[in-house]
Design a protein around this motif. Structure first.
Motif, PDB file in Angstrom:
ATOM      1  N   SER A 130       3.298 -14.226   5.556  1.00 27.89           N
ATOM      2  CA  SER A 130       4.316 -13.794   4.601  1.00 27.89           C
ATOM      3  C   SER A 130       5.684 -14.244   5.090  1.00 27.89           C
ATOM      4  O   SER A 130       5.887 -14.505   6.279  1.00 27.89           O
ATOM      5  N   ALA A 182       9.849 -13.176   4.321  1.00 28.19           N
ATOM      6  CA  ALA A 182      10.901 -12.409   3.655  1.00 28.19           C
ATOM      7  C   ALA A 182      12.208 -13.182   3.789  1.00 28.19           C
ATOM      8  O   ALA A 182      12.590 -13.565   4.893  1.00 28.19           O
ATOM      9  N   VAL A 198      10.224 -11.648  -1.218  1.00 27.33           N
ATOM     10  CA  VAL A 198       9.140 -11.673  -0.227  1.00 27.33           C
ATOM     11  C   VAL A 198       7.988 -12.506  -0.778  1.00 27.33           C
ATOM     12  O   VAL A 198       7.477 -12.228  -1.871  1.00 27.33           O
ATOM     13  N   SER A 247       4.171 -13.552  -0.168  1.00 20.42           N
ATOM     14  CA  SER A 247       2.992 -13.105   0.564  1.00 20.42           C
ATOM     15  C   SER A 247       1.806 -14.008   0.236  1.00 20.42           C
ATOM     16  O   SER A 247       1.843 -14.779  -0.724  1.00 20.42           O
ATOM     17  N   GLU A 307      10.891 -13.866   8.851  1.00 23.96           N
ATOM     18  CA  GLU A 307      12.082 -13.454   8.101  1.00 23.96           C
ATOM     19  C   GLU A 307      13.146 -14.520   8.251  1.00 23.96           C
ATOM     20  O   GLU A 307      13.265 -15.161   9.299  1.00 23.96           O
TER      21      GLU A 307
END
Length: 222
Positions: free
Chosen positions: A31, A33, A163, A165, A200
């Motif tokens: 994932s 972000a 985000v 995913s 991130e």
């Protein structure tokens, strides 16, 4: 004896299948972000974030053959619509008033002449770029269609975040665009590594001091 031998043979085969299934899931378990801000660190809504994998994807993850840009309450909705090249966008009118939608943008020049409530038109956006929309009848109406060749994209929320995913693990180029960014002010793409633990990233966009924002019409304006 045959049954015992068969059991002995099946155990490692089944174990191998379980491991293969786990590895397959892990390969797409990443994932990312992304936070998009202005130069002062304030979050930016309406930014489009694109991901371009530095490896081959079997298929685009953010793909829609058709979507819509609504005309409702004398406004375009949404204010920013990201689409993949080749997407057909419909322009339904839900207002009592008639609208005349147009764009002079290089990526797509078009004109949808006056049409009324519950009528619609559609346009295919086949070239990447920014398409600014207006209405010849209602000057307050303004919107953007961001056409991209990137296989993965999304728009930031009110907190400036998006985000992604279910990403395949690996390296991606991450870029952001915002309708208020300065000309030549778009940040260069960043390379990020997406792994099972996720990643991130923060992207800062330089904004113009004054940039076009859609506003509801004043009382009695039309």
């Amino acid at each position: 004896m045959v049954a015992g031998n068969l059991k002995t043979l099946l155990v490692p085969v089944l174990a191998g299948l379980i491991v293969s299934a786990f590895v397959g899931r892990a390969a797409v378990a990443g994932s990312l972000a992304v936070l998009v801000t202005n130069d002062n660190g304030q979050p930016l809504e309406h930014a489009v974030v694109t991901l371009s994998p530095k490896f081959e994807l079997n298929a685009a993850m953010s793909d829609a053959a058709e979507t819509e840009m609504r005309q409702e309450n004398t406004l375009f909705a949404p204010f920013v619509l990201p689409v993949r090249s080749g997407t057909r966008v419909s322009f339904p009118n839900f207002d009592e008033a008639r609208h005349h939608v147009y764009s002079f943008s290089k990526a797509k020049r078009f004109e949808l002449r006056l049409y009324g409530k519950d009528e619609t038109n559609s346009i295919e956006f086949d070239q990447p770029g920014v398409v600014a929309l207006g209405c010849n009848i209602h000057d307050n109406m303004l919107a953007y269609i961001y056409v991209t060749d990137a296989p993965i994209y999304a728009k930031t929320d009110a907190d400036g975040r998006v985000v992604f995913s279910g990403l395949k693990n690996g390296r991606y180029d991450v870029a952001a665009w915002h309708p208020g960014e300065r000309r030549n002010g778009a940040p260069d793409p960043k390379e990020v590594n997406v792994g099972e633990s996720g990643a991130e990233e923060t992207i800062a966009v330089r904004l113009r001091r004054v940039w076009g924002q859609q506003r509801p019409p004043a009382d009695g304006q039309y």
